[in-house]
Design a protein around this motif. Structure first.
Motif, PDB file in Angstrom:
ATOM      1  N   ALA A  88      -0.691 -11.349  11.435  1.00 39.26           N
ATOM      2  CA  ALA A  88      -0.684 -12.838  11.258  1.00 39.26           C
ATOM      3  C   ALA A  88       0.134 -13.391  10.362  1.00 39.26           C
ATOM      4  N   GLY A  89       0.802 -12.296   9.347  1.00 37.03           N
ATOM      5  CA  GLY A  89       1.750 -12.869   8.389  1.00 37.03           C
ATOM      6  C   GLY A  89       1.256 -13.219   7.189  1.00 37.03           C
ATOM      7  N   PHE A  90      -0.067 -12.985   6.729  1.00 36.45           N
ATOM      8  CA  PHE A  90      -0.513 -13.417   5.538  1.00 36.45           C
ATOM      9  C   PHE A  90       0.123 -12.756   4.238  1.00 36.45           C
ATOM     10  N   HIS A  91       0.557 -11.657   4.470  1.00 37.09           N
ATOM     11  CA  HIS A  91       1.205 -11.094   3.462  1.00 37.09           C
ATOM     12  C   HIS A  91       2.587 -11.924   3.173  1.00 37.09           C
ATOM     13  N   ASN A  92       2.789 -12.377   3.798  1.00 38.45           N
ATOM     14  CA  ASN A  92       4.380 -13.264   3.771  1.00 38.45           C
ATOM     15  C   ASN A  92       4.065 -14.881   3.732  1.00 38.45           C
ATOM     16  N   ALA A  93       2.536 -15.203   3.339  1.00 44.48           N
ATOM     17  CA  ALA A  93       2.318 -16.547   3.585  1.00 44.48           C
ATOM     18  C   ALA A  93       3.359 -17.664   2.745  1.00 44.48           C
ATOM     19  N   GLN A  94       3.753 -17.231   1.474  1.00 43.53           N
ATOM     20  CA  GLN A  94       4.661 -18.050   0.680  1.00 43.53           C
ATOM     21  C   GLN A  94       6.020 -18.002   1.114  1.00 43.53           C
ATOM     22  N   ARG A  95       6.518 -16.718   1.641  1.00 41.90           N
ATOM     23  CA  ARG A  95       7.993 -16.624   1.891  1.00 41.90           C
ATOM     24  C   ARG A  95       8.377 -17.687   2.708  1.00 41.90           C
ATOM     25  N   SER A  96       9.795 -17.817   2.634  1.00 41.19           N
ATOM     26  CA  SER A  96      10.462 -18.906   3.561  1.00 41.19           C
ATOM     27  C   SER A  96      10.377 -18.514   5.209  1.00 41.19           C
ATOM     28  N   PHE A  97      10.642 -19.539   5.706  1.00 39.27           N
ATOM     29  CA  PHE A  97      10.601 -19.238   7.132  1.00 39.27           C
ATOM     30  C   PHE A  97      11.685 -18.359   7.486  1.00 39.27           C
ATOM     31  N   GLU A  98      13.000 -18.506   6.814  1.00 35.31           N
ATOM     32  CA  GLU A  98      13.903 -17.427   7.322  1.00 35.31           C
ATOM     33  C   GLU A  98      13.737 -15.951   6.734  1.00 35.31           C
ATOM     34  N   ASP A  99      12.830 -15.815   5.675  1.00 37.44           N
ATOM     35  CA  ASP A  99      12.374 -14.444   5.407  1.00 37.44           C
ATOM     36  C   ASP A  99      11.157 -13.870   6.374  1.00 37.44           C
ATOM     37  N   SER A 100      10.949 -14.463   7.307  1.00 34.53           N
ATOM     38  CA  SER A 100       9.848 -14.217   8.241  1.00 34.53           C
ATOM     39  C   SER A 100       8.290 -14.927   7.806  1.00 34.53           C
ATOM     40  N   GLY A 101       8.680 -15.761   6.842  1.00 31.19           N
ATOM     41  CA  GLY A 101       7.246 -16.186   5.989  1.00 31.19           C
ATOM     42  C   GLY A 101       6.751 -17.422   6.542  1.00 31.19           C
ATOM     43  N   MET A 102       5.498 -17.889   6.220  1.00 34.39           N
ATOM     44  CA  MET A 102       4.669 -18.935   6.637  1.00 34.39           C
ATOM     45  C   MET A 102       5.392 -20.400   5.988  1.00 34.39           C
ATOM     46  N   GLN A 103       6.072 -20.159   4.594  1.00 35.33           N
ATOM     47  CA  GLN A 103       6.548 -21.098   3.567  1.00 35.33           C
ATOM     48  C   GLN A 103       5.352 -22.109   3.538  1.00 35.33           C
ATOM     49  N   LEU A 104       4.187 -21.308   3.124  1.00 38.02           N
ATOM     50  CA  LEU A 104       2.911 -22.216   2.708  1.00 38.02           C
ATOM     51  C   LEU A 104       2.897 -22.587   1.177  1.00 38.02           C
ATOM     52  N   PRO A 105       2.383 -23.314   0.542  1.00 39.91           N
ATOM     53  CA  PRO A 105       2.087 -23.535  -0.679  1.00 39.91           C
ATOM     54  C   PRO A 105       1.282 -22.243  -1.259  1.00 39.91           C
ATOM     55  N   ALA A 133       3.558  -6.046  -5.706  1.00 42.35           N
ATOM     56  CA  ALA A 133       4.616  -5.120  -6.011  1.00 42.35           C
ATOM     57  C   ALA A 133       5.720  -5.602  -5.148  1.00 42.35           C
ATOM     58  N   ALA A 134       5.657  -6.300  -4.004  1.00 39.44           N
ATOM     59  CA  ALA A 134       6.861  -6.824  -3.443  1.00 39.44           C
ATOM     60  C   ALA A 134       7.560  -8.143  -4.181  1.00 39.44           C
ATOM     61  N   HIS A 135       6.662  -8.864  -4.394  1.00 46.73           N
ATOM     62  CA  HIS A 135       7.093  -9.871  -5.515  1.00 46.73           C
ATOM     63  C   HIS A 135       7.967  -9.458  -6.654  1.00 46.73           C
ATOM     64  N   LEU A 136       7.563  -8.309  -7.161  1.00 48.42           N
ATOM     65  CA  LEU A 136       8.020  -7.642  -8.331  1.00 48.42           C
ATOM     66  C   LEU A 136       9.442  -7.251  -8.124  1.00 48.42           C
ATOM     67  N   ILE A 137       9.883  -6.573  -6.947  1.00 47.07           N
ATOM     68  CA  ILE A 137      11.096  -5.990  -6.536  1.00 47.07           C
ATOM     69  C   ILE A 137      11.883  -7.276  -6.059  1.00 47.07           C
ATOM     70  N   GLU A 138      11.195  -8.420  -5.499  1.00 49.03           N
ATOM     71  CA  GLU A 138      11.926  -9.530  -4.980  1.00 49.03           C
ATOM     72  C   GLU A 138      12.737 -10.163  -6.460  1.00 49.03           C
ATOM     73  N   THR A 139      11.705 -10.327  -7.302  1.00 52.49           N
ATOM     74  CA  THR A 139      12.304 -11.021  -8.684  1.00 52.49           C
ATOM     75  C   THR A 139      13.177 -10.230  -9.375  1.00 52.49           C
ATOM     76  N   LEU A 150      11.765  -3.681  -0.305  1.00 54.94           N
ATOM     77  CA  LEU A 150      11.210  -4.794  -0.138  1.00 54.94           C
ATOM     78  C   LEU A 150      11.050  -5.210   1.329  1.00 54.94           C
ATOM     79  N   GLN A 151      12.297  -4.906   2.102  1.00 58.44           N
ATOM     80  CA  GLN A 151      12.189  -5.188   3.385  1.00 58.44           C
ATOM     81  C   GLN A 151      11.230  -4.792   4.136  1.00 58.44           C
ATOM     82  N   PRO A 152      10.807  -3.260   4.002  1.00 60.98           N
ATOM     83  CA  PRO A 152       9.702  -2.659   4.970  1.00 60.98           C
ATOM     84  C   PRO A 152       8.280  -3.259   4.287  1.00 60.98           C
ATOM     85  N   MET A 153       8.414  -3.797   3.123  1.00 58.47           N
ATOM     86  CA  MET A 153       6.935  -4.382   2.784  1.00 58.47           C
ATOM     87  C   MET A 153       6.809  -5.858   3.411  1.00 58.47           C
ATOM     88  N   ILE A 154       7.603  -6.447   3.451  1.00 59.45           N
ATOM     89  CA  ILE A 154       7.909  -7.853   4.230  1.00 59.45           C
ATOM     90  C   ILE A 154       7.421  -7.364   5.799  1.00 59.45           C
TER      91      ILE A 154
END
Lengths: 600, 600
Positions: A88-105, A133-139, A150-154
């Motif tokens: 359902a993509g909840f691990h990417n809820a805040q990520r951008s649409f372009e990063d396969s996310g939901m771009q939710l607040p 952990a993903a957010h840590l690598i992302e930053t 990171l990509q495999p975590m996403i």
């Protein structure tokens, strides 16, 4: 199953009446959202939580992970649940649409995640750790690390952990002994032992990415000599395929009081000298980086504590409505029918206490999420900075207050169910056991109190505190418009007056170098500060309830009256009871400070 | 094993410095005893508890009783433990020498038993229930019942239970549905279902004697229609040999949060219409009889709560002395050695809180035992009556206060051990889980508060309350002789003043028929009353500590200073914090009373 997921009416109240989620839609980042997409996300979370997470909550408690041939083996129900979550993509809820996310607040992301925490705190921990952990690598990671880990975590293929604690270094991270030696090829070889690593082994994902704190050979002593490393369970080849097993050994599992579904592991890094790690960011800055993850985790822990408290509240409320027992004191005719226990005033007290704790804390937790959004996407730089200051200041409260008071709520839920509440045939005792971890992990209660009093208050010359006091003052002014809220407002104002006096006195001590004296009763300070914050949030809720009543939808009147009564309970019974703690703080009572070890 | 049995120095302090156990020797009944025989009994209890009870405390938690072919099967370690207990004669500790007893005062009997409760609350429950059941037959049974059922209990061959609760009748015993029909031969046939019957089945004894509440066909409704029956698991022939299995069926076992070693059973009486029971005493007086057992059991529950709190305190104290972690706020040089956590003020606070709770409650528990002795063997009729009045009044406090605050102590013990405290590799989380039952069984917290405020205060025109206030007043006068105790005395006096005012107001309401209003905040009243009692007991301890310091044995100085500091903690931090609860009571705050069920 009795419904213990959070009350949809209260969530709608928070999102749309208190925290104005719709205002976020006017920001560019969330422009493609609307109330319908928000609600759809929440509904999806609720459905998946109910279908995949709730059903094995008890089973995971009864059948905790087993150590089999060097691996942690979980019950089979966990994987379909985390798969559905990822699908359902909840691990990417805040990520951008372009990063396969939901771009939710963040507000919506937290609200969605709350359902999983409520349904099954243990299973929800695996994605929560991974998201951190993903957010840590992302930053802080470099491009190659992002590509490889990171990509495999996403994509949901890799999970993550945070590996900090060692047998002799829990609260005192500066004393970690895990070493990282440069291998000459840009990678490092780690050696050391970590304990209490949640999710440190399982077969839920193809790989596990451990975010490990360790010291380089030239590290200065203390917190400024700690570096952060990526240490995967399986090495990852340049093409992204899995390589050899890394030298990370599952040394054993801990057996916990609760939260049993999340395996807590002892991990040995480099027993065979072959543990490959990758330095994240710059040397010696690991703890600062890790604090990003820890701060997110602390809010996550607070939300978990809230949702466990909430689940117990809803369960015991429903039980109290259905369980007949006894008669009212003034109607004791023995042949009359028994009344539902919700009619007994002492049961109402235990329910009202729970409601005040869990709905007060829930409001604060979501408010913190809203601040995260403001920090990231508010229109002006000033607003973004202010939100960050406030969030920093409030983080120890968001973590610790629910850990203490929503745990207390769980105790009351058990009490309402009586003998049944004490059995494992009912869910409330597990809620307590699960929740009991929260005042311990991610910084104990004592650590939070030192963080608040010894660090956060003075950060940026007290900017956060100043902002908070202004917000509370504004709230009191708005409350002054409603006659019915006067006693509540006065109670809060009195409390803030006392708190301000105490704060100045303690900060004065700190600046005068009387550090031990100033920090001696920090736990009391944490409580009275927390009660001020929750008292403020209840007054905010009460204002919205008055508005709601005035708007006059009769179907909602009971809901708003309940809000007003819980606000009254909290601001009179709870906030005003802090009077004596304020006095102890103001007089720098030294009963505990002066207690000698030899006198015990 | 870290020593968690109660501290011998503190027990000696209680017995000989506070409660004057030696004065009992001057009474005829205890004339053959002396301090040496008292100490020998305590030492024997300690040794048996350590050797037979403590070692399987964790195992009994991990391997709870199993339902196998209609029987409850316990781990094999339980029987040798209860055998050793019986062999040493502790189940007859108070009985006369001529009845194979030790003829010990209740004070010593409770002190001995405390060791078993501390070592293994679950295993100690089997003899505790048996002692209560035996005492019931001893007091209310006829000669034949004594011969057939009591004598084998004294001999250790039969065990006992109390069977009150039914699925729809827990707190409200007047609603039990179990029926007893006369069989025409002087016996009865029972029919009904009981739940939560502790020790309801096992193979520790040849037979189990259930003390069962049931209703006769002509019973009036309510509590005045309940009768008491002996219902043995196996029928007993006239010659004392075992006859057929009675029609008592083990319907199932409950699976509890803690206290798992004591099997909690569902029993079906008379499924086949053949359940033989024997009426004890007169018809319809069963509840009044049972209250003797319940009152003893309530003090026993209080003592159990205390000993669990005490065990956690001692374990966490020892841990805090040995566990290095972090540095003091004013000595943060990162290369310096870590300090034992007992040096951190917040850890001292958590230890001091535990000490104040468990040693304060322990003093009260033994004081109640001393009152039992006075009730039975004091020289004058007046003294005996006074002791009985006081004991009646204090019983809800002895039961409920430790159940709340020694449980809170267990929470602090977990917190001191941090992550380790949360694992089952350490004992403190079990202490909490075991202790969590105590605010529920033998009358919930809410029931105790109604018993105190709605019944005990007014009993015999308030004679008990009057006596208590005189004792507290006398204590304050004695405390006035010590300069160092003035703030403590003043704090107690202020609290008593407020409590007296509140009590008069609430009793006034009750007499005016405003029952719901008067009882609405009974839980708050229970707390402030309990704090008054424990505050008084701490002031008594502080006076003895001052005397001890003045007597000047340097080896004891640390012990006495610890007592003084704990008294200071309790009387300033805890007693004075009740100020606002007194205000809520005095103003008859109706926040909970007015909360509507519909508003939740």
């Amino acid at each position: 199953m009795t419904e213990t997921l959070l009350c949809p009416r209260n969530l709608a109240f928070e999102l749309y009446e208190v925290l104005d989620a719709e205002a976020l839609i006017r920001r560019e980042r969330f422009a493609e959202h609307n109330r319908e997409t928000f609600d759809a996300a929440v509904d999806t979370a609720r459905n998946i939580a109910q279908r995949y997470f709730a059903p094995h909550n008890r089973k995971a408690d009864e059948h905790e992970p087993q150590y089999v041939d060097g691996e942690a083996v979980l019950i089979p129900e966990v994987k379909p649940a985390v798969d559905a979550f990822i699908e359902a993509g909840f691990h990417n809820a805040q990520r951008s649409f372009e990063d396969s996310g939901m771009q939710l607040p963040n507000l919506l992301s937290r609200a969605c995640f709350a359902h999983f925490q409520s349904a099954n705190i243990a299973t929800s921990s695996y994605p929560m750790l991974t998201m951190g952990a993903a957010h840590l690598i992302e930053t802080f990671g470099n491009d190659e690390q992002k590509q490889r880990f990171l990509q495999p975590m996403i994509n949901g293929r890799f999970f993550g952990t945070m590996a900090l604690t060692e047998p002799h270094a829990g609260s005192s991270l500066s004393d970690i002994r895990t070493r990282a030696e440069p291998a000459g090829d840009g990678t490092y070889r780690l050696k050391g032992n970590k304990i209490f690593i949640s999710g440190g082994d399982h077969s839920l994902s193809e790989n596990i990415v451990h975010m490990v704190l360790a010291k380089l050979p030239d590290a200065p002593p203390g917190v400024k000599g700690i570096s952060l490393f990526i240490v995967p369970k399986f090495l990852v080849n340049a093409d992204g395929s899995l390589g050899d097993r890394n030298d990370v050994i599952l040394a054993g599992l801990f057996h916990k009081m609760g939260w049993r579904g999340t395996t807590s592991t002892a991990l040995n890094f480099g027993d065979n000298g072959q543990c490959v790690g990758y330095l994240v960011g710059e040397p010696h800055k690991g703890l600062a980086y890790m604090f990003q993850m820890m701060n997110e985790a602390r809010i996550g822990v607070g939300m978990g504590a809230i949702m466990l408290g909430y689940a117990g509240y809803l369960y015991s409320l429903n039980y109290a409505r259905e369980r007949p027992q006894g008669r009212l004191p003034d109607g004791k005719a023995p042949a009359s029918a028994q009344v539902p226990i919700i009619e007994h005033t002492d049961v109402k007290r235990m329910l009202l206490m729970q409601k005040a704790y869990v709905e007060g804390a829930f409001d604060l937790g979501l408010y913190a999420a809203r601040l995260t959004d403001d920090q990231q996407t508010a229109d002006s730089e000033q607003e973004r900075r202010n939100a960050g200051e406030l969030l920093d200041l409030l983080t120890p409260i968001v973590k610790s207050w629910p850990s203490e008071f929503c745990l207390k709520a769980n105790e009351q839920a058990i009490q309402i169910l009586g003998g049944h509440g004490y059995t494992r045939e009912y869910p409330v005792e597990q809620f307590y056991r699960d929740n009991r971890l929260n005042p311990i992990h991610e910084g104990t209660h004592g650590i939070q109190s030192l963080d608040l009093l010894g660090r956060k208050l003075m950060q940026n010359k007290g900017a956060g505190l100043q902002l908070l006091l202004e917000l509370i003052h504004g709230c009191c002014q708005r409350a002054a418009e409603y006659d019915s809220l006067q006693p509540l407002r006065q109670s809060l104002e009195q409390h803030i007056e006392g708190l301000t006096r105490v704060t100045q006195a303690l900060l004065g001590d700190l600046m005068a170098g009387k550090v031990n004296q100033a920090l001696a009763n920090s736990a009391l300070y944490l409580k009275v500060f927390g009660h001020a914050v929750i008292g403020w949030r209840w007054l905010e809720q009460a204002i919205r309830a008055e508005r709601g009543l005035a708007a006059g939808n009769p179907a909602d009147a009971d809901f708003y009256r309940g809000k007003l009564q819980a606000a009254r309970y909290f601001l009179t019974w709870e906030v005003r009871s802090c009077h004596y703690e304020l006095e102890l703080l103001e007089t720098r009572d030294d009963t505990c400070l002066q207690m000698s070890e030899r006198w015990f």
